[in-house]
Design an enzyme around this catalytic site. Sequence first.
Site, mmCIF file in Angstrom:
data_model
loop_
_atom_site.group_PDB
_atom_site.id
_atom_site.type_symbol
_atom_site.label_atom_id
_atom_site.label_comp_id
_atom_site.label_asym_id
_atom_site.label_seq_id
_atom_site.Cartn_x
_atom_site.Cartn_y
_atom_site.Cartn_z
ATOM 1 N N TYR A 1 57.918 -24.338 10.960
ATOM 2 C CA TYR A 1 57.113 -23.723 9.888
ATOM 3 C C TYR A 1 58.008 -23.481 8.664
ATOM 4 O O TYR A 1 57.691 -23.889 7.546
ATOM 5 C CB TYR A 1 56.500 -22.421 10.420
ATOM 6 C CG TYR A 1 55.960 -21.484 9.372
ATOM 7 C CD1 TYR A 1 54.729 -21.718 8.768
ATOM 8 C CD2 TYR A 1 56.678 -20.338 8.986
ATOM 9 C CE1 TYR A 1 54.222 -20.844 7.816
ATOM 10 C CE2 TYR A 1 56.174 -19.464 8.039
ATOM 11 C CZ TYR A 1 54.949 -19.722 7.452
ATOM 12 O OH TYR A 1 54.466 -18.854 6.510
ATOM 13 N N LYS B 1 57.933 -24.957 4.864
ATOM 14 C CA LYS B 1 57.693 -24.055 3.724
ATOM 15 C C LYS B 1 58.773 -24.299 2.654
ATOM 16 O O LYS B 1 58.505 -24.192 1.462
ATOM 17 C CB LYS B 1 57.694 -22.576 4.151
ATOM 18 C CG LYS B 1 56.522 -22.124 4.992
ATOM 19 C CD LYS B 1 55.169 -22.257 4.328
ATOM 20 C CE LYS B 1 54.829 -21.196 3.325
ATOM 21 N NZ LYS B 1 53.436 -21.342 2.800
HETATM 22 N N1 LIG Z 1 51.155 -13.696 6.967
HETATM 23 C C1 LIG Z 1 52.397 -13.507 6.541
HETATM 24 O O1 LIG Z 1 53.090 -12.558 6.920
HETATM 25 C C2 LIG Z 1 52.990 -14.455 5.553
HETATM 26 C C3 LIG Z 1 52.286 -15.555 5.093
HETATM 27 N N2 LIG Z 1 52.844 -16.382 4.153
HETATM 28 C C4 LIG Z 1 52.080 -17.521 3.638
HETATM 29 O O2 LIG Z 1 50.875 -17.021 3.097
HETATM 30 C C5 LIG Z 1 49.853 -18.012 3.199
HETATM 31 C C6 LIG Z 1 48.623 -17.377 3.816
HETATM 32 O O3 LIG Z 1 48.957 -16.870 5.099
HETATM 33 P P1 LIG Z 1 47.882 -16.139 6.000
HETATM 34 O O4 LIG Z 1 46.771 -15.661 5.168
HETATM 35 O O5 LIG Z 1 48.641 -15.193 6.856
HETATM 36 O O6 LIG Z 1 47.397 -17.360 6.912
HETATM 37 P P2 LIG Z 1 45.967 -17.682 7.515
HETATM 38 O O7 LIG Z 1 46.203 -18.588 8.671
HETATM 39 O O8 LIG Z 1 45.192 -16.438 7.751
HETATM 40 O O9 LIG Z 1 45.251 -18.481 6.335
HETATM 41 C C7 LIG Z 1 45.492 -19.830 6.052
HETATM 42 C C8 LIG Z 1 44.163 -20.536 5.852
HETATM 43 O O10 LIG Z 1 44.415 -21.910 5.532
HETATM 44 C C9 LIG Z 1 43.545 -22.710 6.327
HETATM 45 N N3 LIG Z 1 44.058 -24.059 6.494
HETATM 46 C C10 LIG Z 1 44.991 -24.477 7.380
HETATM 47 N N4 LIG Z 1 45.160 -25.798 7.268
HETATM 48 C C11 LIG Z 1 44.335 -26.225 6.284
HETATM 49 C C12 LIG Z 1 44.062 -27.504 5.718
HETATM 50 N N5 LIG Z 1 44.660 -28.609 6.171
HETATM 51 N N6 LIG Z 1 43.148 -27.583 4.725
HETATM 52 C C13 LIG Z 1 42.501 -26.482 4.282
HETATM 53 N N7 LIG Z 1 42.720 -25.259 4.786
HETATM 54 C C14 LIG Z 1 43.624 -25.127 5.776
HETATM 55 C C15 LIG Z 1 43.485 -21.947 7.622
HETATM 56 O O11 LIG Z 1 42.444 -22.397 8.464
HETATM 57 P P3 LIG Z 1 42.667 -22.260 10.074
HETATM 58 O O12 LIG Z 1 42.817 -20.786 10.340
HETATM 59 O O13 LIG Z 1 41.436 -22.858 10.659
HETATM 60 O O14 LIG Z 1 43.927 -23.017 10.384
HETATM 61 C C16 LIG Z 1 43.297 -20.525 7.102
HETATM 62 O O15 LIG Z 1 41.947 -20.275 6.800
HETATM 63 C C17 LIG Z 1 50.450 -19.151 4.014
HETATM 64 O O16 LIG Z 1 50.875 -20.157 3.133
HETATM 65 C C18 LIG Z 1 51.657 -18.525 4.685
HETATM 66 O O17 LIG Z 1 52.663 -19.498 4.888
HETATM 67 C C19 LIG Z 1 54.093 -16.144 3.642
HETATM 68 C C20 LIG Z 1 54.819 -15.087 4.067
HETATM 69 C C21 LIG Z 1 54.349 -14.158 5.056
#
Ligand SMILES: NC(=O)C1=CN([C@@H]2O[C@H](COP(=O)(O)OP(=O)(O)OC[C@H]3O[C@@H](n4cnc5c(N)ncnc54)[C@H](OP(=O)(O)O)[C@@H]3O)[C@@H](O)[C@H]2O)C=CC1
Length: 345
Positions: A144, A148
């Site tokens: 991951y 990133k």
């Molecule tokens: N949560 C944390 O602590 C942290 C998060 N981040 C970053 O923040 C961002 C959001 O994280 P978070 O809200 O926790 O993650 P989530 O998994 O809750 O949200 C990500 C969303 O993207 C969707 N998704 C995944 N693959 C695709 C695709 N190919 N096309 C379209 N949509 C897609 C997911 O769908 P599905 O669930 O069906 O896969 C989900 O709805 C991410 O980029 C993460 O790397 C950075 C630092 C910390």
Amino acid sequence: MTTRIRPSSKRCAVIGGSGFLGRHLVERLVEKGYSVAVFDIAQRYEVPGVVFHQGDLCDKQALLKVFKDVSLVFHCASPSPACDDRNLFWKVNVEGTRTVIQACQEARVQKLVLTSSASVVFEGIDIKNGKEDLPYAKRPIDYYTETKIQQEKVVLEACSKEKDFLTVAIRPHGIFGPRDPQLVPILVDTARKGKMKFIIGDGTNLVDFTYVENVVHGHILAAEHLKPDSPLCGKAYHITNDEPIRFWDFMSQVLVGLGYEAPRYHLPYTLVYGIAMLLWLITFLLRPLVNIKPTFTPMRVALAGTHHYYSCSRAKQDMGYQPVVRLQEAIARTVASYPHLKRGG
Ligand SMILES: NC(=O)C1=CN([C@@H]2O[C@H](COP(=O)(O)OP(=O)(O)OC[C@H]3O[C@@H](n4cnc5c(N)ncnc54)[C@H](OP(=O)(O)O)[C@@H]3O)[C@@H](O)[C@H]2O)C=CC1
Ligand SMILES: CC(C)CCC[C@@H](C)[C@H]1CC[C@H]2C3=C(CC[C@]12C)[C@@]1(C)CCC(=O)C[C@@H]1CC3
């Protein structure tokens, strides 16, 4: 010759808008009067006035339909870190992000705000008050993080005033808050299995946990300050609560708030990390036969046993960032939002 009328700067799209962070961002954007389109692989809720487009961000044609009248794109989609699927991470986070950039440029989107991660510089070794000029991790701790890093590089390199396409990356750390599907649910699940008795290391390691509304605030400030003559162009920004806390104090406060016992017994960090590495190797070798997801991954143990907190002075200086919800209030709101995870609940 056809002249394209610039869409309003308040017309935006949120890729990953059905996810934890994405949904909070969408709700805040709507409150602030933005017109919002969501692009996500799944639709999980409805908000009046928000148009949902279900699709894969690797599909340029699908993106182009959504970006037609949009001037600003937030990209906060990623496969969950827990899936540990290298091919999927590369396909979505790296190749898919290249596709997002191409679609933005073809559709003449002017601004792209990426949700990156502060973990792009984390190698499992202490980081204290880390600034954005720390080098990317040379040996990222998991797939991951590896993707990133590449994703952030691709987005920041695409920033071009000549092409009228500006980019910025937000690096949050340890996002938590209502509806988070990871931090609190994993913690409670571990507690319910009786595995939350141990503190890894001496328990004094400081970590950033960032309330989701502060992360949203950082994204919107970045979008609004991203202009051709601003220092934000092509840069990364840490967004945290700016209140590092002992990892184990944070975990204990959430656990006790939900009626579980705080961890008490200490285990040496190197021992637990070694066990996690061994478990990872065994599950990796067994993967063709059975897909096991261990609770103790090397990344989680490293996150639980080292210092990792970051300075957000660059965001304060360049975009006037200040957290809008303090840590104790954020913990209280989060605990109150999970009545179903309370002990006996
Ligand atoms: N949560 C944390 O602590 C942290 C998060 N981040 C970053 O923040 C961002 C959001 O994280 P978070 O809200 O926790 O993650 P989530 O998994 O809750 O949200 C990500 C969303 O993207 C969707 N998704 C995944 N693959 C695709 C695709 N190919 N096309 C379209 N949509 C897609 C997911 O769908 P599905 O669930 O069906 O896969 C989900 O709805 C991410 O980029 C993460 O790397 C950075 C630092 C910390
Ligand atoms: C970026 C981090 C500050 C926050 C990331 C969220 C998750 C990685 C964490 C959410 C629950 C945490 C947790 C552990 C590690 C980190 C989390 C998964 C443990 C597995 C650490 C070892 C234990 O004793 C059990 C913990 C359960 C909860």
